[in-house]
Design an enzyme around this catalytic site. Structure first.
Site, PDB file in Angstrom:
ATOM      1  N   ASN A   9       0.920  -1.137  -0.236  1.00 28.01           N
ATOM      2  CA  ASN A   9      -0.018  -0.099  -0.060  1.00 28.01           C
ATOM      3  C   ASN A   9       0.890   1.253   0.103  1.00 28.01           C
ATOM      4  O   ASN A   9       1.328   1.678   1.148  1.00 28.01           O
ATOM      5  CB  ASN A   9      -0.811  -0.018   1.173  1.00 28.01           C
ATOM      6  CG  ASN A   9      -1.627   1.227   1.424  1.00 28.01           C
ATOM      7  OD1 ASN A   9      -1.799   2.118   0.424  1.00 28.01           O
ATOM      8  ND2 ASN A   9      -2.714   1.150   2.477  1.00 28.01           N
ATOM      9  N   ARG A  92      -2.990  -2.176  -3.304  1.00 22.81           N
ATOM     10  CA  ARG A  92      -4.001  -1.252  -2.856  1.00 22.81           C
ATOM     11  C   ARG A  92      -3.970   0.024  -4.024  1.00 22.81           C
ATOM     12  O   ARG A  92      -2.551   0.625  -4.003  1.00 22.81           O
ATOM     13  CB  ARG A  92      -3.971  -0.706  -1.598  1.00 22.81           C
ATOM     14  CG  ARG A  92      -5.070   0.340  -1.307  1.00 22.81           C
ATOM     15  CD  ARG A  92      -5.054   1.061   0.088  1.00 22.81           C
ATOM     16  NE  ARG A  92      -6.157   1.961   0.206  1.00 22.81           N
ATOM     17  CZ  ARG A  92      -6.097   2.814   0.878  1.00 22.81           C
ATOM     18  NH1 ARG A  92      -5.186   2.853   2.192  1.00 22.81           N
ATOM     19  NH2 ARG A  92      -7.211   3.755   1.329  1.00 22.81           N
ATOM     20  N   HIS A 180     -11.824   4.434   0.067  1.00 24.11           N
ATOM     21  CA  HIS A 180     -11.625   3.583   1.202  1.00 24.11           C
ATOM     22  C   HIS A 180     -12.717   2.060   0.936  1.00 24.11           C
ATOM     23  O   HIS A 180     -12.996   1.538   1.667  1.00 24.11           O
ATOM     24  CB  HIS A 180     -12.247   4.184   2.345  1.00 24.11           C
ATOM     25  CG  HIS A 180     -11.292   5.168   3.048  1.00 24.11           C
ATOM     26  ND1 HIS A 180     -11.630   6.313   3.617  1.00 24.11           N
ATOM     27  CD2 HIS A 180     -10.147   5.105   3.011  1.00 24.11           C
ATOM     28  CE1 HIS A 180     -10.885   7.086   4.149  1.00 24.11           C
ATOM     29  NE2 HIS A 180      -9.441   6.169   3.716  1.00 24.11           N
ATOM     30  N   ILE A 328      -8.777   5.850  14.368  1.00 25.99           N
ATOM     31  CA  ILE A 328      -9.728   6.675  15.337  1.00 25.99           C
ATOM     32  C   ILE A 328     -10.920   5.980  15.650  1.00 25.99           C
ATOM     33  O   ILE A 328     -11.044   5.712  16.899  1.00 25.99           O
ATOM     34  CB  ILE A 328      -9.744   7.967  14.634  1.00 25.99           C
ATOM     35  CG1 ILE A 328      -8.659   8.706  14.313  1.00 25.99           C
ATOM     36  CG2 ILE A 328     -10.714   8.966  15.605  1.00 25.99           C
ATOM     37  CD1 ILE A 328      -8.830  10.013  13.590  1.00 25.99           C
ATOM     38  N   GLU A 378      -7.814  -4.155   5.308  1.00 26.86           N
ATOM     39  CA  GLU A 378      -8.006  -3.914   3.813  1.00 26.86           C
ATOM     40  C   GLU A 378      -6.841  -4.982   3.202  1.00 26.86           C
ATOM     41  O   GLU A 378      -7.210  -5.351   1.890  1.00 26.86           O
ATOM     42  CB  GLU A 378      -7.315  -2.554   3.605  1.00 26.86           C
ATOM     43  CG  GLU A 378      -8.513  -1.340   3.952  1.00 26.86           C
ATOM     44  CD  GLU A 378      -7.629  -0.090   4.346  1.00 26.86           C
ATOM     45  OE1 GLU A 378      -6.837  -0.174   5.107  1.00 26.86           O
ATOM     46  OE2 GLU A 378      -8.245   0.879   3.741  1.00 26.86           O
TER      47      GLU A 378
HETATM   48  P1  ADP Z   1      -3.756   5.497   8.322  1.00 25.50           P
HETATM   49  O1  ADP Z   1      -4.003   3.905   7.971  1.00 25.50           O
HETATM   50  O2  ADP Z   1      -4.459   6.231   7.065  1.00 25.50           O
HETATM   51  O3  ADP Z   1      -2.468   5.882   8.347  1.00 25.50           O
HETATM   52  P2  ADP Z   1      -4.878   4.920  10.724  1.00 25.50           P
HETATM   53  O4  ADP Z   1      -6.252   4.088  10.254  1.00 25.50           O
HETATM   54  O5  ADP Z   1      -3.955   4.092  11.300  1.00 25.50           O
HETATM   55  O6  ADP Z   1      -4.575   5.795   9.481  1.00 25.50           O
HETATM   56  O7  ADP Z   1      -5.584   5.913  11.764  1.00 25.50           O
HETATM   57  C1  ADP Z   1      -4.437   6.830  12.284  1.00 25.50           C
HETATM   58  C2  ADP Z   1      -5.289   7.671  13.438  1.00 25.50           C
HETATM   59  O8  ADP Z   1      -5.795   7.029  14.224  1.00 25.50           O
HETATM   60  C3  ADP Z   1      -4.391   8.909  13.711  1.00 25.50           C
HETATM   61  O9  ADP Z   1      -4.997  10.140  14.073  1.00 25.50           O
HETATM   62  C4  ADP Z   1      -4.160   8.270  15.357  1.00 25.50           C
HETATM   63  O10 ADP Z   1      -3.858   9.270  16.225  1.00 25.50           O
HETATM   64  C5  ADP Z   1      -5.558   7.593  15.621  1.00 25.50           C
HETATM   65  N1  ADP Z   1      -5.350   6.916  16.560  1.00 25.50           N
HETATM   66  C6  ADP Z   1      -4.713   5.575  16.591  1.00 25.50           C
HETATM   67  N2  ADP Z   1      -4.700   5.075  17.982  1.00 25.50           N
HETATM   68  C7  ADP Z   1      -5.509   6.011  18.717  1.00 25.50           C
HETATM   69  C8  ADP Z   1      -5.910   6.211  20.138  1.00 25.50           C
HETATM   70  N3  ADP Z   1      -5.904   5.315  20.810  1.00 25.50           N
HETATM   71  N4  ADP Z   1      -6.690   7.260  20.501  1.00 25.50           N
HETATM   72  C9  ADP Z   1      -7.118   8.228  19.574  1.00 25.50           C
HETATM   73  N5  ADP Z   1      -6.595   8.240  18.278  1.00 25.50           N
HETATM   74  C10 ADP Z   1      -5.841   7.105  17.844  1.00 25.50           C
END
Ligand code: ADP
Length: 392
Positions: A9, A92, A180, A328, A378
């Site tokens: 990805n 992806r 997504h 999140i 995913e």
């Molecule tokens: P991507 O795959 O697009 O990089 P993710 O699905 O991993 O994104 O999500 C990243 C987001 O999830 C970040 O904003 C991170 O702060 C948030 N996040 C991860 N764990 C927590 C938590 N325990 N509390 C709040 N936010 C979190």
């Protein structure tokens, strides 16, 4: 030697990767990892750190780009997972265009076709394509499969895809595509196990990660979604502004003399949680901060998410369940609570204790709407598709 599928990805500054057995079992990763900071200070990490000693992580040079990192990653796999043979790769890919409803084998013709979609997803598509090219160059005969984030939304009706622009523009492809889709596809596949008979009901899935969107599903198919022509539309995101009055863009051009590139950087990289808080694009960091701007960014994120969720319920004429997923959605009890509180008028009622624990079902027994937390996967969707399209 177990055969393995390499899942890639590739983004603008990170390359997420995973290895899965290329067999008929439920996809369970041998390894998941990420190279972050590409182009500035690449940092290599694997999720299951206990399985691999730290000193095995290669030290990355600052200047390495995707073209160097993919061969390096493959060498690393060969050196440290010597009993694994990569027999296929799955990617992806953000944009599959208007008609692509499922995954496809990677060929020169497909790559040329996907290249024409770069202007529709300039932040993601070029990197997705580069990954395919570098794998093709490094492992010449390796079968590759591309899985598209747009495909899941091809079930939407014409009205859901239409902008109120002159018809000629819609006809040339300026329409809502949605993204997504791999995440939504995975969640849709798990709904029967969580909701039984109600799995085919009216459900909004909230994929809240660095990028964030929502999808209204009926019959486990996409009815409407918050992202549109590009992945900039809809919810407030880590660095992206989400839905914006198009007049703001005109003002930035006409009154502030900004160029397209400057506006692109502003809207894709400097806005969202980062822009509003002035502190971080990371929700966990904002939650830990006592700065009022951090709190305001979180409130805006939830305000806009609740509004979008209600709009999607309208698209379906009702709502039986909400699913929270991605970084999140899976981890932030605060965000889930702030969104659900705003939807109390729809009969949404959270079980506070279950929400704090992050159990699978977090709605109260009295809630008219089921509320679930389901981790997305995913990569599992990519593995299924890659297995299916690379078997002789
Ligand atoms: P991507 O795959 O697009 O990089 P993710 O699905 O991993 O994104 O999500 C990243 C987001 O999830 C970040 O904003 C991170 O702060 C948030 N996040 C991860 N764990 C927590 C938590 N325990 N509390 C709040 N936010 C979190």
């Amino acid at each position: 030697m177990p055969d393995a599928i390499l899942v890639l990805n590739a983004g603008s500054s990170s390359l997420k990767f995973a290895l899965f057995p290329n067999d008929d079992g439920q996809p369970t990763a041998i390894l998941r990892g990420k190279i972050a900071g590409i182009g500035t200070n690449p940092i290599f990490s694997v999720k299951d750190r206990t399985a691999l000693p730290k000193e095995r992580f290669p030290v990355m040079a600052r200047t390495l780009g995707l073209e160097d990192l993919i061969p390096l990653l493959i060498n690393w796999v060969n050196a440290h997972l010597g009993d694994v043979t990569i027999t296929a790769a799955g990617h992806r890919v953000v944009h599959g265009g208007e008609y692509r409803v499922g995954p496809a084998r990677v060929t020169q013709a497909l790559m040329r076709d996907l290249e024409t979609l770069v202007p529709l997803a300039p932040m993601h598509q070029p990197h997705n394509l580069s990954a395919m090219r570098y794998v093709a160059a490094t492992l010449r005969d390796l079968p590759q499969v591309a899985c598209f984030d747009t495909s899941f939304h091809r079930t939407q009706n014409h009205l859901s895809k239409l902008f109120a622009l002159p018809r000629a523009l819609s006809d040339e492809g300026i329409q809502r595509y949605g993204f997504h889709g791999l995440s939504y596809n995975y969640i849709a596949s798990t709904l029967p196990q969580h909701l039984g008979d109600k799995a085919d009901g009216r459900i909004v899935v909230a994929h809240l990660g660095s990028g964030a969107s929502m999808c209204a599903m009926k019959g486990r198919q996409s009815v409407a979604t918050s992202m549109g022509f590009t992945a900039l539309d809809g919810l407030v995101m880590g660095r992206r502004c989400g839905t914006l009055d198009a007049g703001v863009v005109l003002y930035l051009i006409q009154e502030k003399g900004m160029t397209a590139e400057q506006i692109s950087t502003l809207l894709y990289r400097k806005s969202g949680l980062l822009g509003v808080s002035g502190i971080s694009n990371d929700m966990a960091v904002l939650e830990a901060s006592d700065d009022p701007h951090a709190r305001e960014a979180i409130e805006l994120f939830c305000h806009r998410a609740a509004r979008q969720l209600a709009a999607l319920a309208t698209d379906m004429g009702g709502l039986e369940a909400i699913v929270f997923t991605a970084g999140i959605g899976e981890n932030s009890a605060l965000v889930r609570r702030l969104i659900c509180e705003r939807l109390a008028w729809l009969g949404v009622d959270l079980d506070g204790a279950a929400n704090l624990q992050g159990t699978r079902k977090i709605s109260s027994p009295d809630s008219k709407v089921g509320i679930l937390v389901i981790p997305t996967d995913e990569e599992a969707v990519i593995v299924h598709a890659t297995r299916a399209l690379t078997r002789d």
